[in-house]
Design an enzyme around this catalytic site. Structure first.
Site, short mmCIF file in Angstrom:
data_model
loop_
_atom_site.label_atom_id
_atom_site.label_comp_id
_atom_site.label_asym_id
_atom_site.label_seq_id
_atom_site.Cartn_x
_atom_site.Cartn_y
_atom_site.Cartn_z
N CYS A 33 1.14 -4.92 -2.33
CA CYS A 33 -0.29 -4.63 -2.40
C CYS A 33 -0.76 -4.05 -3.74
CB CYS A 33 -0.67 -3.72 -1.23
SG CYS A 33 -2.45 -3.71 -0.86
N LYS B 55 7.14 0.72 -1.76
CA LYS B 55 5.97 0.55 -2.61
C LYS B 55 5.90 1.67 -3.65
CE LYS B 55 0.90 0.15 -2.04
NZ LYS B 55 -0.15 0.14 -1.00
N GLU C 162 1.85 -6.66 4.31
CA GLU C 162 2.02 -5.21 4.28
C GLU C 162 1.61 -4.63 5.64
OE1 GLU C 162 0.54 -1.46 1.49
OE2 GLU C 162 -0.83 -3.15 1.80
#
Length: 288
Positions: free
Chosen positions: A158, A117, A46
């Site tokens: 994440c 995300k 990330e």
């Protein structure tokens, strides 16, 4: 039917700083190293191109996807080395905010999938750290699978790893390989990184491949590192540390089918309702 032959996967652990061009060059060097060591698929973490806590500095250094130098460079590296490159994420402009966006690049250098995300990290940690990703980033609203030469790859990033329904939906849609490249804080990583990855792998009968940022960054944050490749039975096949570097493991997607046949949890889900049952209050007064 997409083939499911074995391949060598690599995670490129990084410690990205405030200079996007240096980060670009570091990422390219790690992908080339992984390819030279036999990798067919290489994943970066990330925020590959920039780890910057200052909102003003972030907006000053981030542009639109089509002009991102790291995306352009890693497309060239994929074409040069003949590997599939999965950029864990880049910060790219998306209107008034920034998208935390992953890219999968095929061996011809073409972008075959991108993912924003979904779950944003808005937390206050016991250490005093406070994070409000939603103030800067625009959350995504779609789950994405990428077709690879070895099967379907489910894309997440994440903080997504704390939301098991997302991984179940990707596995139910056909993914045998899942990913959560990360910039995990050291504190939360020490507590939860391994158990979350092993749980997501076991629950879905899938491989989990996640490259990670690690160490003390120029903006002051400290990340956990420990890039992981976990098999569908929850075994750790490869693990990095806090220092930048490459870890590799052979991934055999047919093992996902084996794990799902042994424990077919994906097909055992049943509808249910949630009820609240209350205990009767005591009919006598409490005594001191």
């Amino acid at each position: 039917m997409i083939p499911t032959r074995p391949f060598v996967a690599a995670c490129a652990g990084m410690r990205s700083g405030r200079d996007p061009l240096k980060n670009r060059d570091d990422a390219a060097a790690l992908v080339r190293e992984a390819a030279a060591r036999g990798a067919h698929y290489v994943q970066t973490p990330e925020m590959t191109s920039l780890v910057e806590r200052s909102r003003a500095a972030l907006f000053d250094k981030v542009g639109p996807e089509e002009r991102d130098p790291t995306l352009a460079a890693l497309r060239d590296v994929a074409r040069e080395t003949g590997v599939v490159v999965h950029i864990g994420s880049l910060a790219v402009r998306a209107g008034e905010k920034i998208a935390n966006r992953a890219f999968v690049i095929d061996a011809r250098g073409e972008v075959v999938a991108s993912y924003d995300k979904i779950h944003l990290f808005d937390v206050d940690l016991p250490s005093g750290e406070s994070w409000r990703e939603s103030a800067t980033y625009a959350g995504g609203d779609r789950a994405v699978l990428a077709e690879t030469p070895w099967g379907l790859l489910g894309l997440t990033i994440c903080y997504d790893v704390r939301f098991p329904a997302l991984y179940r939906s990707l596995a139910e849609a056909g993914a045998s390989i899942l990913s959560a490249p990360a910039c995990f804080t050291r504190q939360t990583g020490e507590a939860h990184w391994h158990v979350l990855h092993r749980a997501r792998a076991i629950e879905t009968g899938s491989f989990m491949i996640s490259a990670a940022q690690g160490g003390r960054h120029e903006d002051g944050r400290e990340t956990f590192g420990h890039s992981l490749i976990v098999d569908p039975w929850g075994r750790v096949l490869a693990e990095g540390g806090a220092e930048p570097g490459v870890v590799l493991a052979e991934v055999d997607p047919s093992l996902a089918a084996d794990a799902r046949a042994r424990i077919p949890a994906l097909t055992h889900a049943r509808p249910y309702r949630v009820e609240v049952a209350s205990a009767a209050a005591p009919n006598r007064a409490a005594t001191a």
